[in-house]
Design a protein around this motif. Structure first.
Motif, PDB file in Angstrom:
ATOM      1  N   SER A   8    -106.292  75.080  -8.151  1.00 24.41           N
ATOM      2  CA  SER A   8    -107.197  74.956  -9.295  1.00 24.41           C
ATOM      3  C   SER A   8    -108.304  73.943  -9.030  1.00 24.41           C
ATOM      4  N   LYS A  12    -113.522  77.893  -7.439  1.00 24.13           N
ATOM      5  CA  LYS A  12    -113.172  79.269  -7.047  1.00 24.13           C
ATOM      6  C   LYS A  12    -113.805  80.323  -7.956  1.00 24.13           C
ATOM      7  N   THR A  30    -107.917  87.031 -11.803  1.00 24.15           N
ATOM      8  CA  THR A  30    -106.503  87.324 -12.118  1.00 24.15           C
ATOM      9  C   THR A  30    -105.862  86.179 -12.906  1.00 24.15           C
ATOM     10  N   GLY A  31    -106.401  84.961 -12.765  1.00 25.92           N
ATOM     11  CA  GLY A  31    -105.881  83.830 -13.547  1.00 25.92           C
ATOM     12  C   GLY A  31    -106.050  84.078 -15.039  1.00 25.92           C
ATOM     13  N   TYR A  34    -103.148  86.072 -16.406  1.00 24.90           N
ATOM     14  CA  TYR A  34    -101.962  85.241 -16.679  1.00 24.90           C
ATOM     15  C   TYR A  34    -102.176  84.397 -17.932  1.00 24.90           C
ATOM     16  N   ARG A  86    -108.568  78.921 -22.238  1.00 25.68           N
ATOM     17  CA  ARG A  86    -108.805  77.704 -21.414  1.00 25.68           C
ATOM     18  C   ARG A  86    -108.245  76.464 -22.106  1.00 25.68           C
ATOM     19  N   VAL A  94     -99.095  78.526 -19.035  1.00 21.88           N
ATOM     20  CA  VAL A  94     -99.318  79.581 -18.034  1.00 21.88           C
ATOM     21  C   VAL A  94     -98.449  79.376 -16.780  1.00 21.88           C
ATOM     22  N   THR A  95     -98.049  78.141 -16.506  1.00 23.69           N
ATOM     23  CA  THR A  95     -97.263  77.915 -15.279  1.00 23.69           C
ATOM     24  C   THR A  95     -95.894  78.600 -15.353  1.00 23.69           C
ATOM     25  N   SER A  98     -96.338  82.413 -15.358  1.00 16.88           N
ATOM     26  CA  SER A  98     -96.717  83.040 -14.086  1.00 16.88           C
ATOM     27  C   SER A  98     -95.591  82.980 -13.051  1.00 16.88           C
ATOM     28  N   ARG A 104     -95.200  88.976 -13.239  1.00 19.66           N
ATOM     29  CA  ARG A 104     -95.930  89.200 -11.986  1.00 19.66           C
ATOM     30  C   ARG A 104     -95.938  90.682 -11.625  1.00 19.66           C
ATOM     31  N   GLY A 124    -107.615  84.553  -7.182  1.00 25.21           N
ATOM     32  CA  GLY A 124    -106.310  84.177  -7.729  1.00 25.21           C
ATOM     33  C   GLY A 124    -105.555  83.215  -6.840  1.00 25.21           C
ATOM     34  N   ARG A 125    -104.236  83.446  -6.750  1.00 24.01           N
ATOM     35  CA  ARG A 125    -103.377  82.585  -5.931  1.00 24.01           C
ATOM     36  C   ARG A 125    -102.663  83.382  -4.844  1.00 24.01           C
ATOM     37  N   ASP A 126    -102.469  84.696  -5.102  1.00 22.45           N
ATOM     38  CA  ASP A 126    -101.653  85.527  -4.207  1.00 22.45           C
ATOM     39  C   ASP A 126    -102.379  86.817  -3.848  1.00 22.45           C
ATOM     40  N   ARG A 152    -113.181  70.174 -12.516  1.00 21.18           N
ATOM     41  CA  ARG A 152    -112.525  70.896 -13.608  1.00 21.18           C
ATOM     42  C   ARG A 152    -112.823  70.216 -14.943  1.00 21.18           C
ATOM     43  N   ASP A 181     -97.135  76.029  -8.745  1.00 24.77           N
ATOM     44  CA  ASP A 181     -97.625  77.303  -8.185  1.00 24.77           C
ATOM     45  C   ASP A 181     -97.201  77.442  -6.722  1.00 24.77           C
ATOM     46  N   ARG A 184     -93.039  77.938  -6.446  1.00 30.14           N
ATOM     47  CA  ARG A 184     -92.280  78.992  -7.133  1.00 30.14           C
ATOM     48  C   ARG A 184     -91.768  80.023  -6.113  1.00 30.14           C
TER      49      ARG A 184
HETATM   50  O1  C5P Z   1    -107.078  80.432 -11.973  1.00 28.52           O
HETATM   51  P1  C5P Z   1    -106.501  79.794 -13.206  1.00 28.52           P
HETATM   52  O2  C5P Z   1    -106.411  78.315 -13.137  1.00 28.52           O
HETATM   53  O3  C5P Z   1    -107.144  80.273 -14.462  1.00 28.52           O
HETATM   54  O4  C5P Z   1    -105.001  80.356 -13.236  1.00 28.52           O
HETATM   55  C1  C5P Z   1    -104.094  79.955 -14.232  1.00 28.52           C
HETATM   56  C2  C5P Z   1    -102.667  80.017 -13.697  1.00 28.52           C
HETATM   57  O5  C5P Z   1    -102.296  81.368 -13.482  1.00 28.52           O
HETATM   58  C3  C5P Z   1    -102.410  79.329 -12.352  1.00 28.52           C
HETATM   59  O6  C5P Z   1    -102.109  77.950 -12.495  1.00 28.52           O
HETATM   60  C4  C5P Z   1    -101.213  80.081 -11.827  1.00 28.52           C
HETATM   61  O7  C5P Z   1    -100.014  79.556 -12.390  1.00 28.52           O
HETATM   62  C5  C5P Z   1    -101.404  81.476 -12.391  1.00 28.52           C
HETATM   63  N1  C5P Z   1    -101.928  82.429 -11.422  1.00 28.52           N
HETATM   64  C6  C5P Z   1    -101.040  83.024 -10.562  1.00 28.52           C
HETATM   65  N2  C5P Z   1    -101.461  83.992  -9.689  1.00 28.52           N
HETATM   66  C7  C5P Z   1    -102.746  84.377  -9.665  1.00 28.52           C
HETATM   67  C8  C5P Z   1    -103.695  83.770 -10.531  1.00 28.52           C
HETATM   68  C9  C5P Z   1    -103.250  82.772 -11.392  1.00 28.52           C
HETATM   69  O8  C5P Z   1     -99.859  82.693 -10.568  1.00 28.52           O
HETATM   70  N3  C5P Z   1    -103.132  85.354  -8.837  1.00 28.52           N
END
Ligand code: C5P
Length: 220
Positions: A8, A12, A30-31, A34, A86, A94-95, A98, A104, A124-126, A152, A181, A184
């Motif tokens: 974060s 990005k 994708t965030g 979630y 937000r 959200v943690t 997700s 997922r 995203g993250r993945d 941020r 994140d 997990r």
């Molecule tokens: O990108 P953003 O901070 O808005 O994402 C919020 C939360 O969504 C992240 O902290 C993460 O836990 C989850 N996330 C995820 N996989 C993604 C995008 C976001 O697990 N592809």
């Protein structure tokens, strides 16, 4: 298809949106997906960590995800939730949401379908590791922790978030989310083996965008 992953506060979203606009491609955040699930979990009065209860809610959700980089209004059940997703409450919820494997896998199908629907920049993250491992270009965007917290915090204030907090509390929240994140079990945050590492510390947004566009041009 360009996949942009990373922790974060690296810039990005802004970078991904600008890259998509410059390439006349679509953009998928994708965030935000979630975050919408997390918001609806809170609205339903559920405990975000109650995995079976959250899984039961999924079929009742009703949202589409925007892919226009110039119009990222997020709507859930007919209501504009762009600002609300937000908020600090959603950012906290959200943690655990997700980390829920049912969430997922439910989002995975939508994300893959949208990611493969045309020329897309997906953030995203993945994305490079799980959602679209065949992406032509995978970027892993990082920045040092202090800079991420400052960015941020500025972004929250600019977005008019009422509970933006101070830089110190933003830094703690970023560290908490990154830790969770990354650790997990399902689809943790990690760079794909073939991702290009871009460190945006000390770079202006425009410079980071230029760097990603150069990489995109190299990869055809
Ligand atoms: O990108 P953003 O901070 O808005 O994402 C919020 C939360 O969504 C992240 O902290 C993460 O836990 C989850 N996330 C995820 N996989 C993604 C995008 C976001 O697990 N592809």
């Amino acid at each position: 298809m360009i996949a942009i992953d990373g922790p974060s506060g690296t810039g990005k979203s802004t970078v991904s949106r600008r890259v998509a606009a410059a390439l006349h491609a679509g953009y998928l955040d994708t965030g935000a997906m979630y975050r919408i699930v997390a918001l609806e979990v809170l609205r339903a009065g559920l405990d975000p960590a109650d995995q079976p209860a959250v899984a039961d809610l999924l079929p009742r959700l009703d949202f589409d995800s925007p892919t226009d980089p110039e119009d990222q209004r997020q709507v859930s059940a007919g209501v504009d939730v762009t600002q609300e997703i937000r908020s600090q409450a959603v950012t906290f919820a959200v943690t655990p949401v997700s980390a829920n494997p049912a969430v997922r896998s439910w989002l995975l199908d939508r994300q893959r379908r949208l990611a493969r629907s045309g020329r897309m920049v997906v953030e995203g993250r993945d994305i490079g590791t799980v959602i679209v491992p065949e992406a032509a270009l995978k970027i892993y965007l990082t920045a040092d922790e202090g800079e991420r917290a400052r960015r941020r915090h500025r972004q929250n204030r600019a977005a008019g978030t009422t509970d933006a907090g101070d830089v110190g509390s933003v830094a703690l929240d970023l560290a908490r989310r990154d830790r969770m994140d990354s650790s997990r079990v399902h689809a943790p945050l990690q760079a794909a083996a073939d991702a290009v590492l871009v460190d945006s510390s000390g770079l202006q947004i425009d410079e980071t965008v230029t760097r990603v566009l150069e990489l995109a041009a190299e990869r055809g």
